[in-house]
Design a protein around this motif. Structure first.
Motif, PDB file in Angstrom:
ATOM      1  N   THR A   1       0.822  -1.205   0.000  1.00 48.64           N
ATOM      2  CA  THR A   1       0.000   0.000   0.000  1.00 48.64           C
ATOM      3  C   THR A   1       0.860   1.261   0.000  1.00 48.64           C
ATOM      4  O   THR A   1       2.017   1.244   0.453  1.00 48.64           O
ATOM      5  CB  THR A   1      -0.918   0.028   1.243  1.00 48.64           C
ATOM      6  N   ASN A   2       0.269   2.341  -0.521  1.00 48.67           N
ATOM      7  CA  ASN A   2       0.914   3.648  -0.425  1.00 48.67           C
ATOM      8  C   ASN A   2       0.659   4.293   0.935  1.00 48.67           C
ATOM      9  O   ASN A   2       1.202   5.360   1.222  1.00 48.67           O
ATOM     10  CB  ASN A   2       0.393   4.579  -1.523  1.00 48.67           C
TER      11      ASN A   2
ATOM     12  N   LYS B   1      -0.185  -0.255  -3.632  1.00 54.55           N
ATOM     13  CA  LYS B   1       1.203   0.180  -3.798  1.00 54.55           C
ATOM     14  C   LYS B   1       1.495   0.585  -5.234  1.00 54.55           C
ATOM     15  O   LYS B   1       1.110  -0.107  -6.179  1.00 54.55           O
ATOM     16  CB  LYS B   1       2.144  -0.953  -3.386  1.00 54.55           C
ATOM     17  N   THR B   2       2.167   1.709  -5.386  1.00 54.26           N
ATOM     18  CA  THR B   2       2.673   2.122  -6.688  1.00 54.26           C
ATOM     19  C   THR B   2       4.192   2.236  -6.602  1.00 54.26           C
ATOM     20  O   THR B   2       4.746   2.429  -5.512  1.00 54.26           O
ATOM     21  CB  THR B   2       2.082   3.484  -7.106  1.00 54.26           C
ATOM     22  N   GLY B   3       4.842   2.157  -7.718  1.00 57.59           N
ATOM     23  CA  GLY B   3       6.302   2.096  -7.727  1.00 57.59           C
ATOM     24  C   GLY B   3       6.997   3.360  -7.276  1.00 57.59           C
ATOM     25  O   GLY B   3       8.153   3.312  -6.842  1.00 57.59           O
ATOM     26  N   ASP B   4       6.317   4.494  -7.364  1.00 56.30           N
ATOM     27  CA  ASP B   4       6.986   5.757  -7.069  1.00 56.30           C
ATOM     28  C   ASP B   4       6.698   6.271  -5.664  1.00 56.30           C
ATOM     29  O   ASP B   4       6.943   7.438  -5.366  1.00 56.30           O
ATOM     30  CB  ASP B   4       6.555   6.821  -8.084  1.00 56.30           C
ATOM     31  N   ASN B   5       6.222   5.407  -4.779  1.00 60.24           N
ATOM     32  CA  ASN B   5       5.865   5.861  -3.425  1.00 60.24           C
ATOM     33  C   ASN B   5       6.970   5.488  -2.434  1.00 60.24           C
ATOM     34  O   ASN B   5       7.215   4.308  -2.190  1.00 60.24           O
ATOM     35  CB  ASN B   5       4.541   5.239  -2.987  1.00 60.24           C
TER      36      ASN B   5
END
Length: 227
Positions: free
Chosen positions: A26-27, A212-216
């Motif tokens: 998760t972000n 979740k995103t890759g840039d977090n």
């Protein structure tokens, strides 16, 4: 609930690992805080002392003969006709002694905590949690996705406080499962396991709404904070 006074190093590791694992999906950012006690409740002795004074005054008013007999006993059985001034002075002196005695007795923290109304303790724990959230997590993430899980051990109460982006998507009722799972472990005297269980449940909710995103980046500390 089992008595828990300290958190062991192993329990710190359990909670920290649970936070790190939850944030892999998760972000959202989870902050965990455990406090020994949320407030000193310094006003509690005063309230009880005033109540004791009024109770004593009521007893004197309702049972004046009993009070006069009590005075006679303390003066060795000698009869004495007190003037209104003397009578009032004695009453005021006794009320002052009762006030001071009750306040002194309730200076003992465990008794003071036990005699503080549950609603007051709940409000103080909630207020402390919100204050800590403002300091540690509010608006400290890019997506406004910070969560504070707060446990106050003396009061046996916990709170979950979330940032605005989460509050906009998730109903407060959703956190009930996390609280329930925490309580199960706390009743067994496992505060660390209880906090970790809550982290896992909160992580599932966050992963659903804020995957979740890759840039977090990891914006808040994973470690358990003990106050």
């Amino acid at each position: 609930m089992a008595k828990v006074e300290t958190i062991t190093p192993d329990e710190h590791c359990i909670v920290t690992a649970a936070v790190a694992e939850a944030e892999q999906h998760t972000n959202g950012e989870i902050v965990t805080v455990i406090a020994g006690q949320s407030d000193d409740y310094r006003e509690t002795p005063i309230y009880w002392a005033v109540a004791a004074m009024f109770l004593a005054l009521a007893c004197i008013a309702v049972f004046p003969e009993w009070f006069e007999q009590l005075l006679s006993t303390f003066t060795g059985g000698w009869e004495h006709v007190y003037t209104p001034g003397e009578y009032l002075t004695i009453i005021m002196l006794l009320l002052g002694i009762k006030f001071a005695a009750v306040r002194l007795i309730l200076g003992w923290k465990p008794l003071r905590l036990a005699l503080t109304p549950a609603a007051v303790k709940q409000m103080r724990v909630r207020a402390r949690a919100i204050n800590l959230f403002k300091v540690s997590a509010e608006k400290r993430t890019v997506g406004l996705t910070g969560v504070l899980i707060y446990l106050s051990m003396a009061e046996h109460r916990a709170e979950i406080v979330v940032d605005s982006a989460i509050a906009a998507k998730v109903s407060p009722d959703v956190w009930g499962e996390a609280m329930a799972d925490m309580i199960v472990e706390l009743k067994a005297g496992r505060a660390g396991e209880g906090m970790a269980a809550a982290v896992r449940d909160v992580g599932k909710v966050l992963a659903e709404h804020f995957p979740k995103t890759g840039d977090n980046p990891n914006e808040l500390p994973d470690r358990l904070i003990e106050l």
